[in-house]
Design an enzyme around this catalytic site. Sequence first.
Site, PDB file in Angstrom:
ATOM      1  N   SER A   1       0.870  -1.189   0.000  1.00 43.02           N
ATOM      2  CA  SER A   1       0.000   0.000   0.000  1.00 43.02           C
ATOM      3  C   SER A   1       0.901   1.231   0.000  1.00 43.02           C
ATOM      4  CB  SER A   1      -0.848   0.003   1.279  1.00 43.02           C
ATOM      5  OG  SER A   1      -1.507   1.236   1.447  1.00 43.02           O
TER       6      SER A   1
ATOM      7  N   TYR B   1      -2.077  -1.169  10.432  1.00 47.06           N
ATOM      8  CA  TYR B   1      -2.033  -1.300   8.970  1.00 47.06           C
ATOM      9  C   TYR B   1      -0.731  -0.713   8.421  1.00 47.06           C
ATOM     10  CZ  TYR B   1      -3.935  -1.074   4.173  1.00 47.06           C
ATOM     11  OH  TYR B   1      -4.155  -1.226   2.821  1.00 47.06           O
TER      12      TYR B   1
HETATM   13  P1  NAD Z   1     -11.328  -6.233   0.102  1.00 47.05           P
HETATM   14  O1  NAD Z   1     -11.845  -6.203   1.500  1.00 47.05           O
HETATM   15  O2  NAD Z   1     -12.239  -5.943  -1.028  1.00 47.05           O
HETATM   16  O3  NAD Z   1     -10.627  -7.618  -0.226  1.00 47.05           O
HETATM   17  C1  NAD Z   1      -9.813  -8.270   0.686  1.00 47.05           C
HETATM   18  C2  NAD Z   1     -10.029  -9.747   0.508  1.00 47.05           C
HETATM   19  O4  NAD Z   1      -9.202 -10.447   1.407  1.00 47.05           O
HETATM   20  C3  NAD Z   1     -11.482 -10.155   0.822  1.00 47.05           C
HETATM   21  O5  NAD Z   1     -11.940 -10.979  -0.231  1.00 47.05           O
HETATM   22  C4  NAD Z   1     -11.359 -10.902   2.121  1.00 47.05           C
HETATM   23  O6  NAD Z   1     -12.342 -11.907   2.264  1.00 47.05           O
HETATM   24  C5  NAD Z   1      -9.958 -11.477   2.000  1.00 47.05           C
HETATM   25  N1  NAD Z   1      -9.394 -11.826   3.294  1.00 47.05           N
HETATM   26  C6  NAD Z   1      -9.321 -11.057   4.393  1.00 47.05           C
HETATM   27  N2  NAD Z   1      -8.747 -11.738   5.398  1.00 47.05           N
HETATM   28  C7  NAD Z   1      -8.448 -12.970   4.904  1.00 47.05           C
HETATM   29  C8  NAD Z   1      -7.847 -14.114   5.457  1.00 47.05           C
HETATM   30  N3  NAD Z   1      -7.451 -14.151   6.745  1.00 47.05           N
HETATM   31  N4  NAD Z   1      -7.686 -15.195   4.676  1.00 47.05           N
HETATM   32  C9  NAD Z   1      -8.093 -15.185   3.382  1.00 47.05           C
HETATM   33  N5  NAD Z   1      -8.670 -14.118   2.804  1.00 47.05           N
HETATM   34  C10 NAD Z   1      -8.858 -13.027   3.561  1.00 47.05           C
HETATM   35  O7  NAD Z   1     -10.081  -5.239   0.126  1.00 47.05           O
HETATM   36  P2  NAD Z   1      -9.180  -4.629  -1.053  1.00 47.05           P
HETATM   37  O8  NAD Z   1      -9.315  -3.162  -0.963  1.00 47.05           O
HETATM   38  O9  NAD Z   1      -9.397  -5.323  -2.322  1.00 47.05           O
HETATM   39  O10 NAD Z   1      -7.729  -4.964  -0.465  1.00 47.05           O
HETATM   40  C11 NAD Z   1      -6.865  -5.918  -1.033  1.00 47.05           C
HETATM   41  C12 NAD Z   1      -5.435  -5.587  -0.621  1.00 47.05           C
HETATM   42  O11 NAD Z   1      -5.081  -4.324  -1.148  1.00 47.05           O
HETATM   43  C13 NAD Z   1      -5.241  -5.498   0.897  1.00 47.05           C
HETATM   44  O12 NAD Z   1      -4.012  -6.061   1.248  1.00 47.05           O
HETATM   45  C14 NAD Z   1      -5.236  -3.996   1.138  1.00 47.05           C
HETATM   46  O13 NAD Z   1      -4.506  -3.662   2.275  1.00 47.05           O
HETATM   47  C15 NAD Z   1      -4.554  -3.517  -0.141  1.00 47.05           C
HETATM   48  N6  NAD Z   1      -4.811  -2.112  -0.453  1.00 47.05           N
HETATM   49  C16 NAD Z   1      -6.075  -1.658  -0.695  1.00 47.05           C
HETATM   50  C17 NAD Z   1      -6.246  -0.315  -1.009  1.00 47.05           C
HETATM   51  C18 NAD Z   1      -7.602   0.258  -1.325  1.00 47.05           C
HETATM   52  O14 NAD Z   1      -7.708   1.474  -1.471  1.00 47.05           O
HETATM   53  N7  NAD Z   1      -8.636  -0.538  -1.475  1.00 47.05           N
HETATM   54  C19 NAD Z   1      -5.160   0.552  -1.035  1.00 47.05           C
HETATM   55  C20 NAD Z   1      -3.899   0.053  -0.765  1.00 47.05           C
HETATM   56  C21 NAD Z   1      -3.731  -1.288  -0.474  1.00 47.05           C
END
Ligand code: NAD
Length: 261
Positions: free
Chosen positions: A143, A156
Amino acid sequence: MADGLCVIVTGSTSGIGMGVAHSFAKAGAKVALNGRKLNDAAQSVLTEFQAMYGAENIVFAGADISVPDQVKTMVETATAAFGRVDVLVQNAGIQHTASVVDFPADKWSQIIDVNLSSVFHGAQAVLPLMLAQGFGRIINIASVHGMVASKQKAAYVAAKHGVIGLSKVIALETAETNVTCNCICPGWVLTPLVEKQIQQRAADNGTTFAIEKLKLVSEKQPSMEFTTPEQIGDLAVFLASPSAAQLTGQAIAVDGGWTAQ
Ligand code: NAD
């Protein structure tokens, strides 16, 4: 571009992970989807992917990635289905917002387990296979919060800084092999994880989702636009390509200029 590659994407039943899984499958890869369990929602994602890309090219490798034994099982399931694992995209992650003073200790531990320790366990599970076959790509979805901080995100930010550090160690330890390890660092991407934060802000400030969505992106992301899951996915496909063979140990921000400030 990813023809024949065998790819695991953790947390791929929603958000960025689903976008990454689509990018690889469209590019010709075989993909193991992952979520904690094959519940109804995961089953419908699996069915949709199999209909789009062929049942023989898509499997579900369930695991709670915070449990090391389940991570091993996830890798074994993908290996049993496809015969190898070429790419591991470690994407699953969670968020909790509170000040350091108020941050619940159990949330701290959970975020470190899911967002950081899982990346270590995943790497430990796939590296022996990748080194033995002479090819591998580990792509960690960190991130911008692995590069800079924001208030209210202690666990985080700590976890994501850790993911970038860990990825550099993996890159150095594999530098003389055909294995690379990199991080993709998204800014704001409109996914369920971010929608929850926008809903919280609307409730706290007595405003609407639409107002807080605009405020959120304009506070940090100079482009004033959200990054899309597909843009993250297409970068991941590039990192798995021969053109990226010398690209290792890097953290690449896809953040509309957030970290350029
Ligand atoms: P999201 O909540 O849509 O997806 C996350 C997925 O991870 C979900 O499908 C959830 O069920 C799964 N998950 C969570 N804990 C789990 C576990 N213990 N075992 C297996 N699966 C698990 O979130 P997202 O925004 O798509 O985030 C995905 C990644 O991107 C994360 O690592 C997040 O930190 C990173 N990220 C997101 C953003 C953003 O703006 N959305 C920005 C920077 C980084």
